[in-house]
Design an enzyme around this catalytic site. Sequence first.
Site, PDB file in Angstrom:
ATOM      1  N   ARG A   1     -29.868 -41.028 -36.698  1.00 50.60           N
ATOM      2  CA  ARG A   1     -28.464 -41.410 -36.216  1.00 50.60           C
ATOM      3  C   ARG A   1     -26.980 -40.131 -34.733  1.00 50.60           C
ATOM      4  NH1 ARG A   1     -24.582 -44.312 -38.658  1.00 50.60           N
ATOM      5  NH2 ARG A   1     -23.487 -42.596 -37.076  1.00 50.60           N
TER       6      ARG A   1
ATOM      7  N   ARG B   1     -21.301 -44.762 -41.991  1.00 55.98           N
ATOM      8  CA  ARG B   1     -21.061 -43.817 -40.090  1.00 55.98           C
ATOM      9  C   ARG B   1     -21.179 -44.657 -39.536  1.00 55.98           C
ATOM     10  NH1 ARG B   1     -25.084 -38.916 -41.278  1.00 55.98           N
ATOM     11  NH2 ARG B   1     -23.488 -37.949 -39.750  1.00 55.98           N
TER      12      ARG B   1
ATOM     13  N   LYS C   1     -27.931 -27.314 -34.504  1.00 63.73           N
ATOM     14  CA  LYS C   1     -28.577 -27.945 -34.569  1.00 63.73           C
ATOM     15  C   LYS C   1     -27.838 -29.447 -34.043  1.00 63.73           C
ATOM     16  CE  LYS C   1     -28.925 -31.215 -38.075  1.00 63.73           C
ATOM     17  NZ  LYS C   1     -28.319 -32.797 -38.012  1.00 63.73           N
ATOM     18  N   ASN C   2     -26.291 -28.994 -34.238  1.00 58.29           N
ATOM     19  CA  ASN C   2     -25.449 -29.913 -34.556  1.00 58.29           C
ATOM     20  C   ASN C   2     -24.994 -29.622 -33.187  1.00 58.29           C
ATOM     21  OD1 ASN C   2     -26.185 -31.667 -36.409  1.00 58.29           O
ATOM     22  ND2 ASN C   2     -24.391 -31.235 -37.402  1.00 58.29           N
TER      23      ASN C   2
ATOM     24  N   CYS D   1     -26.848 -44.941 -44.357  1.00 57.90           N
ATOM     25  CA  CYS D   1     -27.234 -44.369 -44.010  1.00 57.90           C
ATOM     26  C   CYS D   1     -26.879 -43.300 -45.637  1.00 57.90           C
ATOM     27  CB  CYS D   1     -27.658 -42.218 -43.351  1.00 57.90           C
ATOM     28  SG  CYS D   1     -26.367 -41.167 -43.367  1.00 57.90           S
TER      29      CYS D   1
ATOM     30  N   ARG E   1     -35.391 -31.381 -40.948  1.00 62.85           N
ATOM     31  CA  ARG E   1     -34.348 -32.160 -40.239  1.00 62.85           C
ATOM     32  C   ARG E   1     -33.643 -30.666 -39.732  1.00 62.85           C
ATOM     33  NH1 ARG E   1     -31.167 -36.598 -41.964  1.00 62.85           N
ATOM     34  NH2 ARG E   1     -30.867 -36.214 -39.086  1.00 62.85           N
TER      35      ARG E   1
ATOM     36  N   ASP F   1     -20.689 -30.548 -44.255  1.00 63.50           N
ATOM     37  CA  ASP F   1     -22.114 -30.103 -44.571  1.00 63.50           C
ATOM     38  C   ASP F   1     -22.121 -29.056 -45.194  1.00 63.50           C
ATOM     39  OD1 ASP F   1     -22.697 -32.164 -42.992  1.00 63.50           O
ATOM     40  OD2 ASP F   1     -22.600 -31.126 -41.250  1.00 63.50           O
TER      41      ASP F   1
ATOM     42  N   ILE G   1     -19.773 -46.838 -35.934  1.00 65.08           N
ATOM     43  CA  ILE G   1     -19.515 -45.667 -34.581  1.00 65.08           C
ATOM     44  C   ILE G   1     -18.766 -46.576 -33.500  1.00 65.08           C
ATOM     45  CG2 ILE G   1     -21.577 -44.842 -34.115  1.00 65.08           C
ATOM     46  CD1 ILE G   1     -22.339 -47.271 -32.358  1.00 65.08           C
ATOM     47  N   ASP G   2     -17.576 -46.860 -34.961  1.00 64.68           N
ATOM     48  CA  ASP G   2     -16.657 -47.574 -33.647  1.00 64.68           C
ATOM     49  C   ASP G   2     -15.791 -47.494 -32.740  1.00 64.68           C
ATOM     50  OD1 ASP G   2     -15.811 -47.201 -36.793  1.00 64.68           O
ATOM     51  OD2 ASP G   2     -13.947 -47.759 -36.520  1.00 64.68           O
ATOM     52  N   GLN G   3     -15.216 -46.041 -33.270  1.00 66.03           N
ATOM     53  CA  GLN G   3     -14.165 -45.118 -32.143  1.00 66.03           C
ATOM     54  C   GLN G   3     -14.946 -44.822 -31.305  1.00 66.03           C
ATOM     55  OE1 GLN G   3     -11.181 -44.431 -32.690  1.00 66.03           O
ATOM     56  NE2 GLN G   3     -11.900 -45.740 -34.856  1.00 66.03           N
TER      57      GLN G   3
ATOM     58  N   VAL H   1     -14.602 -37.298 -46.944  1.00 66.62           N
ATOM     59  CA  VAL H   1     -15.179 -37.100 -45.389  1.00 66.62           C
ATOM     60  C   VAL H   1     -16.374 -38.086 -45.769  1.00 66.62           C
ATOM     61  CG1 VAL H   1     -16.367 -35.856 -43.351  1.00 66.62           C
ATOM     62  CG2 VAL H   1     -15.278 -34.863 -44.565  1.00 66.62           C
TER      63      VAL H   1
HETATM   64  N1  EPU Z   1     -16.345 -42.378 -38.711  1.00 70.57           N
HETATM   65  C1  EPU Z   1     -16.224 -43.689 -38.354  1.00 70.57           C
HETATM   66  N2  EPU Z   1     -16.208 -44.353 -37.314  1.00 70.57           N
HETATM   67  C2  EPU Z   1     -16.825 -43.551 -36.351  1.00 70.57           C
HETATM   68  C3  EPU Z   1     -17.170 -42.686 -37.015  1.00 70.57           C
HETATM   69  C4  EPU Z   1     -16.634 -41.971 -37.630  1.00 70.57           C
HETATM   70  O1  EPU Z   1     -14.988 -44.463 -39.470  1.00 70.57           O
HETATM   71  O2  EPU Z   1     -16.113 -44.287 -35.259  1.00 70.57           O
HETATM   72  C5  EPU Z   1     -15.801 -41.799 -39.620  1.00 70.57           C
HETATM   73  C6  EPU Z   1     -17.690 -41.697 -40.801  1.00 70.57           C
HETATM   74  O3  EPU Z   1     -17.807 -42.463 -41.436  1.00 70.57           O
HETATM   75  C7  EPU Z   1     -16.618 -40.415 -41.018  1.00 70.57           C
HETATM   76  C8  EPU Z   1     -15.687 -39.397 -40.692  1.00 70.57           C
HETATM   77  O4  EPU Z   1     -16.059 -40.429 -39.576  1.00 70.57           O
HETATM   78  O5  EPU Z   1     -16.460 -40.802 -42.800  1.00 70.57           O
HETATM   79  C9  EPU Z   1     -16.161 -38.379 -39.758  1.00 70.57           C
HETATM   80  O6  EPU Z   1     -17.568 -38.526 -39.169  1.00 70.57           O
HETATM   81  P1  EPU Z   1     -18.257 -37.782 -37.408  1.00 70.57           P
HETATM   82  O7  EPU Z   1     -18.052 -39.061 -36.910  1.00 70.57           O
HETATM   83  O8  EPU Z   1     -17.295 -36.931 -37.978  1.00 70.57           O
HETATM   84  O9  EPU Z   1     -19.769 -37.695 -38.025  1.00 70.57           O
HETATM   85  P2  EPU Z   1     -20.942 -38.144 -37.332  1.00 70.57           P
HETATM   86  O10 EPU Z   1     -20.529 -37.157 -36.164  1.00 70.57           O
HETATM   87  O11 EPU Z   1     -21.773 -38.883 -37.954  1.00 70.57           O
HETATM   88  C10 EPU Z   1     -21.126 -35.254 -37.478  1.00 70.57           C
HETATM   89  C11 EPU Z   1     -22.728 -34.005 -38.002  1.00 70.57           C
HETATM   90  C12 EPU Z   1     -22.638 -34.843 -39.044  1.00 70.57           C
HETATM   91  C13 EPU Z   1     -21.674 -34.083 -39.768  1.00 70.57           C
HETATM   92  C14 EPU Z   1     -20.385 -34.586 -39.835  1.00 70.57           C
HETATM   93  C15 EPU Z   1     -19.352 -34.265 -40.104  1.00 70.57           C
HETATM   94  C16 EPU Z   1     -24.017 -34.015 -36.242  1.00 70.57           C
HETATM   95  C17 EPU Z   1     -25.244 -34.852 -35.179  1.00 70.57           C
HETATM   96  N3  EPU Z   1     -24.132 -34.637 -37.306  1.00 70.57           N
HETATM   97  O12 EPU Z   1     -21.389 -36.495 -37.980  1.00 70.57           O
HETATM   98  O13 EPU Z   1     -23.733 -34.010 -39.964  1.00 70.57           O
HETATM   99  O14 EPU Z   1     -21.812 -33.780 -41.442  1.00 70.57           O
HETATM  100  O15 EPU Z   1     -20.358 -34.540 -38.136  1.00 70.57           O
HETATM  101  O16 EPU Z   1     -19.429 -32.633 -40.163  1.00 70.57           O
HETATM  102  O17 EPU Z   1     -23.075 -33.605 -35.776  1.00 70.57           O
HETATM  103  C18 EPU Z   1     -25.758 -33.001 -41.674  1.00 70.57           C
HETATM  104  O18 EPU Z   1     -26.069 -31.718 -40.300  1.00 70.57           O
HETATM  105  O19 EPU Z   1     -26.404 -32.889 -41.875  1.00 70.57           O
HETATM  106  C19 EPU Z   1     -25.075 -33.866 -41.050  1.00 70.57           C
HETATM  107  C20 EPU Z   1     -24.840 -34.972 -41.539  1.00 70.57           C
END
Ligand code: EPU
Length: 421
Positions: free
Chosen positions: A94, A123, A22-23, A118, A400, A308, A125-127, A330
Amino acid sequence: MDKIVIEGGVPLRGTVQASGAKNAALPIVAAALLAEGDHLVRNVPDLADVRTMGRLLGHMGCTFERSGDHHAAAVRVPAAVTPEAPYELVKTMRASVVVLGPLVARWGRARVSLPGGCAIGARPIDQHLKGLSALGATIELAHGYVTATAPRGRLRGAVFTFDGQTVTGTENIMMAAALAEGRSVLRNCAREPEVADLAAALVGMGARIEGAGTDELRIDGVERLRPLDHHVIADRIEAGTFLVAGALPGCDVTVLGCEARHLEALVEKLRAAGATVSEVAGGVRVVGDGRPRPVDVRTAPHPGFPTDMQAQMMVPLCLADGSSRVTETVFENRFMHVQELQRLGADIGIDGKTAVVRGVAGLSGAPVMASDLRASAALVLAGLAAQGTTEVLRVYHLDRGYERIEAKLAPLGARIRRAKE
Ligand code: EPU
């Protein structure tokens, strides 16, 4: 609404096939937005989240269809798209945010709803936004939307270091840099296999990316990309969920189609818990011998133990001969399954980021309710191990990310069925 009904206590035995990831599929399908034309993505799982991504592309004016073999997805991107992701779709998924990078890179502008929090944490998206600014985008936040604009229509290459590793953040900036003018160097990138698979898909489109799978990506932007033709990797989290099922007492499960090298941190913990894990032709076999041993687990970005898999791994630990500490680093709020596992008789206490799991001799079936995708998967595993009937409510979370989990588990001997709530 559907529920999953499980008559537990039957050890699982047999072979199950892993679906596409999925991811990986979600950002790869979004990458179609980088090039006009007809795209083909194979091994795309048939999941609610993938259908949401299809609707999102449809909203933009693209077509998204399952072709011949339903595991392929055909995407047609027209000569002009509406570069917008509305709140109605982003709030249900998301991961919709991965359209941001491709839209601004290819179409010069993107308007994407802010995802908000969520069930598993804030979560932000500042980065993603900092990375796009580094590539020259102008970012505006208003009315719950982010609007990113590329001055004179094209981003420019830059050196950018992520403050923390982010999977979809790395994906967004990598896609944006693929079409930017000049060279980008992205540091402190996420190293998840799904990020590397997206890089492979982009290279197939003509992108020039080095360092996939490491924390430094070097990208030479190109002027245009050709349509996708890509086969998505297997879902290591779905596969891992079945491997954990195999580690339960008396079980013997082989997962075909998965890559052992993507599952190393999990396999290490399953072995430490007493399971016998072996690589077999085309997959991985797990045999659960007797009562699990307690094991401490700490989640971390790849190649660490995946967040996950944290909820699912807790299930054998609930039945272990001793106490385990499970630490979530995480996400800040990813223990929502704990209270539900307690309803099944688990003995778990939470101390900040750590769950202390004191093994009990057995679990007993009960109705339970899941709050997120991986929590639901853990409750299904717990229901399989518990004596009596477990009903897992709110199955839409499970749907999902797992393609008909009941149809995959039943041939292993599980007494599991889907019913109306
Ligand atoms: N974070 C920030 N700023 C950002 C982005 C992330 O502070 O701009 C923080 C998040 O709050 C979190 C950490 O960085 O504490 C890691 O988050 P990440 O951005 O890596 O997560 P994501 O990209 O939103 C993906 C997967 C998730 C999985 C995480 C971690 C997808 C679509 N989703 O989410 O999958 O848990 O990486 O490996 O790829 C799932 O499939 O159930 C799921 C939640």
